[in-house]
Design an enzyme around this catalytic site. Sequence first.
Site, short mmCIF file in Angstrom:
data_model
loop_
_atom_site.label_atom_id
_atom_site.label_comp_id
_atom_site.label_asym_id
_atom_site.label_seq_id
_atom_site.Cartn_x
_atom_site.Cartn_y
_atom_site.Cartn_z
N SER A 121 0.84 -1.19 0.00
CA SER A 121 0.00 0.00 0.00
C SER A 121 0.88 1.24 0.00
CB SER A 121 -0.92 0.01 1.23
OG SER A 121 -1.75 1.15 1.23
N LYS A 173 -3.77 -7.59 3.17
CA LYS A 173 -3.95 -6.45 2.25
C LYS A 173 -5.38 -6.40 1.72
CE LYS A 173 -2.65 -3.02 -0.45
NZ LYS A 173 -3.54 -3.00 -1.61
N HIS A 176 -7.37 -4.88 4.39
CA HIS A 176 -6.97 -3.47 4.40
C HIS A 176 -7.77 -2.69 3.37
CE1 HIS A 176 -4.56 -0.34 2.34
NE2 HIS A 176 -3.99 -0.08 3.51
N ASN A 177 -7.89 -3.23 2.16
CA ASN A 177 -8.62 -2.53 1.11
C ASN A 177 -10.11 -2.49 1.39
OD1 ASN A 177 -6.10 -2.38 -0.07
ND2 ASN A 177 -6.85 -2.86 -2.12
N GLU A 180 -10.59 0.26 3.70
CA GLU A 180 -10.43 1.50 2.93
C GLU A 180 -11.74 1.88 2.24
OE1 GLU A 180 -8.33 2.09 -1.26
OE2 GLU A 180 -6.85 1.78 0.34
#
Length: 306
Positions: A121, A173, A176-177, A180
């Site tokens: 990221s 990840k 994480h997205n 987001e």
Amino acid sequence: MELGMVGLGKMGANMTTRLVKDGHRIVVFDRNPPKVEAAEADGADGSESLEELVSKLSMPRAIWLMVQAGDATQTVIDTLVELLSPGDILIDGGNSNYKDTMRRASELKENGLDLVDVGTSGGIWGLSEGYSMMIGGRSDIVERLRPIFKTLAPGPDRGWGHVGPSGAGHFVKMVHNGIEYGLMQAYAEGFEIMKSKEDFNLDLRQIAEIWRYGSVVRSWLLDLTAKALKDDQDLSDIKGWVADSGEGRWTVKDAIDLDVPAPVITLSLLMRFVSRQEDSYAAKMLAAMRQQFGGHAVKPSISESP
């Protein structure tokens, strides 16, 4: 340290520049020759093919893939498997599905190769600010690559870490997205509410700047929001069409598979789908139902207007 870099898009090129500046020898390849030439101008060693890239690296080799997830990544891996030797390392820094990563790691192991997955990221700001990296793979292999991670990270001891076995980096990840997506949707809704309160004539640029300092909602996403509003508060040159990379979908699917309620992330993904509808049939249906049961007025479509 010596590293091969395959894929010189915005992130791959910037990562190469950051590594070269810190003294690493980086051998690069991209299907687009001008991108290779640009990397060479920054100090990288260019290659015209994957075969040439492999030949320029000392054994045991380490090659970082920064290409599109899915078929593109698989094609590059399939090609490299035929060129590499036992003990070599492949690093997937793209947004691959963690299940694909687990499968690939198992397949590569049969050839004596190691796969390290790095959820990366940082976007276009990584060159100057560093990259957040969530790393999966064998601990001893990750440790061997430590000099690379220390250079790419925001600091030698922060912003990166070994989170688990193969697939764990891409899984983290993915989540994480998904988070987001939810954060972005909350900011978007909040600013739209304030923009709609015309009585107060609020300066959204000012409010974004106020929130950036001391507020509990301050974040890097808010910093970027403030920058966008500074350029054009009405966002007049931007169409309200929002893509998704696929990781939001994967996060929602895994939440369902794990029986974990994730309403915010799920709804934020669905709102991206709404943004792509020029004329939502569901919205028409809602209006029609309200008219039928309550006699509420409906707005005619443009084609029906006098």
